[in-house]
Design an enzyme around this catalytic site. Sequence first.
Site, PDB file in Angstrom:
ATOM      1  N   GLY A  16      98.469  -3.909  40.977  1.00 37.75           N
ATOM      2  CA  GLY A  16      99.081  -3.129  42.059  1.00 37.75           C
ATOM      3  C   GLY A  16      99.864  -1.935  41.544  1.00 37.75           C
ATOM      4  O   GLY A  16     100.886  -1.553  42.096  1.00 37.75           O
ATOM      5  N   LYS A 186     105.772 -17.225  31.315  1.00 36.46           N
ATOM      6  CA  LYS A 186     105.452 -16.851  29.944  1.00 36.46           C
ATOM      7  C   LYS A 186     105.629 -15.354  29.713  1.00 36.46           C
ATOM      8  O   LYS A 186     105.075 -14.531  30.448  1.00 36.46           O
ATOM      9  CB  LYS A 186     103.991 -17.246  29.639  1.00 36.46           C
ATOM     10  CG  LYS A 186     103.806 -18.762  29.569  1.00 36.46           C
ATOM     11  CD  LYS A 186     104.550 -19.292  28.362  1.00 36.46           C
ATOM     12  CE  LYS A 186     104.560 -20.804  28.296  1.00 36.46           C
ATOM     13  NZ  LYS A 186     105.539 -21.297  27.314  1.00 36.46           N
ATOM     14  N   LYS A 222     114.912 -12.059  27.036  1.00 32.19           N
ATOM     15  CA  LYS A 222     113.907 -12.219  25.976  1.00 32.19           C
ATOM     16  C   LYS A 222     112.918 -11.033  25.998  1.00 32.19           C
ATOM     17  O   LYS A 222     112.604 -10.454  24.954  1.00 32.19           O
ATOM     18  CB  LYS A 222     113.167 -13.527  26.242  1.00 32.19           C
ATOM     19  CG  LYS A 222     112.356 -14.048  25.110  1.00 32.19           C
ATOM     20  CD  LYS A 222     112.020 -15.506  25.414  1.00 32.19           C
ATOM     21  CE  LYS A 222     110.807 -15.976  24.668  1.00 32.19           C
ATOM     22  NZ  LYS A 222     110.373 -17.288  25.162  1.00 32.19           N
ATOM     23  N   CYS A 382      82.745   8.014  62.302  1.00 33.76           N
ATOM     24  CA  CYS A 382      81.709   8.608  61.460  1.00 33.76           C
ATOM     25  C   CYS A 382      80.358   7.940  61.744  1.00 33.76           C
ATOM     26  O   CYS A 382      79.783   8.169  62.809  1.00 33.76           O
ATOM     27  CB  CYS A 382      82.116   8.564  59.996  1.00 33.76           C
ATOM     28  SG  CYS A 382      81.335   9.880  59.046  1.00 33.76           S
ATOM     29  N   GLN A 386      77.936   7.976  65.205  1.00 33.98           N
ATOM     30  CA  GLN A 386      76.491   8.229  65.202  1.00 33.98           C
ATOM     31  C   GLN A 386      75.735   7.082  65.872  1.00 33.98           C
ATOM     32  O   GLN A 386      74.793   7.306  66.642  1.00 33.98           O
ATOM     33  CB  GLN A 386      76.004   8.458  63.755  1.00 33.98           C
ATOM     34  CG  GLN A 386      76.648   9.684  63.099  1.00 33.98           C
ATOM     35  CD  GLN A 386      76.334   9.818  61.603  1.00 33.98           C
ATOM     36  OE1 GLN A 386      75.680   8.963  61.010  1.00 33.98           O
ATOM     37  NE2 GLN A 386      76.805  10.897  60.993  1.00 33.98           N
ATOM     38  N   HIS A 516      87.204  10.977  59.863  1.00 36.96           N
ATOM     39  CA  HIS A 516      87.872   9.726  59.478  1.00 36.96           C
ATOM     40  C   HIS A 516      89.368   9.804  59.781  1.00 36.96           C
ATOM     41  O   HIS A 516      90.166  10.155  58.897  1.00 36.96           O
ATOM     42  CB  HIS A 516      87.668   9.461  57.981  1.00 36.96           C
ATOM     43  CG  HIS A 516      86.273   9.076  57.638  1.00 36.96           C
ATOM     44  ND1 HIS A 516      85.835   7.770  57.664  1.00 36.96           N
ATOM     45  CD2 HIS A 516      85.205   9.821  57.283  1.00 36.96           C
ATOM     46  CE1 HIS A 516      84.555   7.731  57.330  1.00 36.96           C
ATOM     47  NE2 HIS A 516      84.153   8.964  57.103  1.00 36.96           N
ATOM     48  N   GLU A 518      91.479   7.541  59.993  1.00 40.42           N
ATOM     49  CA  GLU A 518      92.281   6.567  59.239  1.00 40.42           C
ATOM     50  C   GLU A 518      92.906   7.180  57.989  1.00 40.42           C
ATOM     51  O   GLU A 518      93.918   6.689  57.489  1.00 40.42           O
ATOM     52  CB  GLU A 518      91.434   5.333  58.873  1.00 40.42           C
ATOM     53  CG  GLU A 518      90.341   5.535  57.817  1.00 40.42           C
ATOM     54  CD  GLU A 518      89.017   6.054  58.380  1.00 40.42           C
ATOM     55  OE1 GLU A 518      89.036   6.687  59.445  1.00 40.42           O
ATOM     56  OE2 GLU A 518      87.977   5.832  57.721  1.00 40.42           O
TER      57      GLU A 518
END
Length: 544
Positions: A16, A186, A222, A382, A386, A516, A518
């Site tokens: 990430g 760890k 550590k 998109c 169509q 688009h 978004e």
Amino acid sequence: MARYIFITGGVVSSLGKGLMAASLGALLQARGYKVRIRKFDPYLNVDPGTMSPYQHGEVYVTDDGAETDLDLGHYERFTGVSAHQGDNITSGRVYRDIIAKERRGDYLGATVQVIPHVTDAIKQFALADQGDHDFILCEIGGTVGDIESLPFMEAIRQLRNELEPLQTLSVHVTLVPYISAAGELKTKPTQHSVRELASLGIKPDVLLCRAEHPIPDGERRKIAQFCNVRQEAVIPALDASSIYAVPLQYHAEGLDTEVLRAFGITDAPEPDLSRWYDILDRYENAEGEVTIGVVGKYVGLPDAYKSLNEALVHGGMANRVRVNIKWIDAEIFEQPEADIAAQLEPMHGILVPGGFGVRGSEGKIASVRFAKERKVPFLGICLGMQMACIEGARAGGVEGANSTEFGETAEPVVGIITEWMSKEGLQTRGADTDLGGTMRLGAYEAKLDGNSHVSSIYGGAASISERHRHRYEVNLKYQDALERDGLIFSGMSPDGLLPEIVERPDHPWFVGVQFHPELKSKPFDPHPLFAGFVSAALQQARLV
Ligand code: GLN
């Protein structure tokens, strides 16, 4: 001159880093600084445009038409700063430019080498276009130790040496795994990763340690000792309840404070994080929920529709509702025994997203028909628009209506665009043009019909600008057939030649867009099409 923050990752991929870079950018911005975030990708593709979404997730498109890594979407959503062509570079692009120069003879007989030619090109890219930014964050793709990323690491090492002492910073993102058999966290993988980075000449200033369990002080100490950083600069980065909680969480762990301290900045203003609290509240304390069926092709991999997923979440935030997304493989609707109604009846909204290729197209067309006939809110993006046009044309009497993308057809309701106007002038393409970088890409204007539904969705705007990424267009010649079925063009390119938006006036909410939307949605500024679509889905949820 801007200060530089180089972000590398170690131990494993998928930590990430992109979200981390976006979050750090947002935190610095909340303190009043001007930030820009860049991505360096070590792979040899010139850009991710030709890669399968299964390889690389979504291709994020910028206003200026670059096809970029999906992390640039995180950067834009978190900071609101529009990315440019120059914000994503790959080894492929660096080598392409260098080899073109070599062929032209620009190196005047010199031997062209990784050091200095490739590293110089990388440094130039990092240093270009600094504007008046206070901080430029550079995220390096991949994991320390990869062969491919070595020239990038070397370029960072050189830059850290060449720029002023307090002008650059290295943030290294690592993993602190929990071994359940031992009941312990760890630190060794982090130690090894920092050693690997140090062997390339880069000493990290801040370590961001991804962990599934809280990192006790003893472990932090550590890590600090073995990795040669201050204990306060070992920042625990635990999994968050949502990506929108990440900036607040990292701030609480001291990330931005430590970053500023490492730059020697001790008098920075406190961050104003009110807008982050607001969106998180809207997300976590939603009242009610809607279910949206997304009928697509790459439904097995949510990263393939990253921005779409986020834009639907933003639409939910705008309406204070939770949006449940049901990913549906369009191909299952192509089976003879498919019960489309049973699958789609529980949906409060149906969305057919962008995509490429014939696979699943008839399933998408069937979903459009269901949404049209059952008056379920529909958004086609998109390829989705169509498909809505092919469905409308068939219903309007054009038997065999199809797209030339799927093979030869006598009724090309959707066909390849051979000419269009871009900001650079007339663009022309043929069916045998290269696939990479040749689509209609980036922001284009559309004029809206003042009496349309979509104009009211956009708050009465007469003209909008949205990002495109497609090779095919709806053919104006079929306008009459579409209108016979009640589908109208309500947004057009400024020259009136390319349909940008279709809608059905006799339907509660049915919109198809060639662009688009978004890609431009932000949590603080949800895109009106998504806010409107989710609101319509909420009405639908009350009806059923
Ligand atoms: N495949 C279609 C085209 O190239 C749609 C592309 C898309 O949905 N992004 O026009």
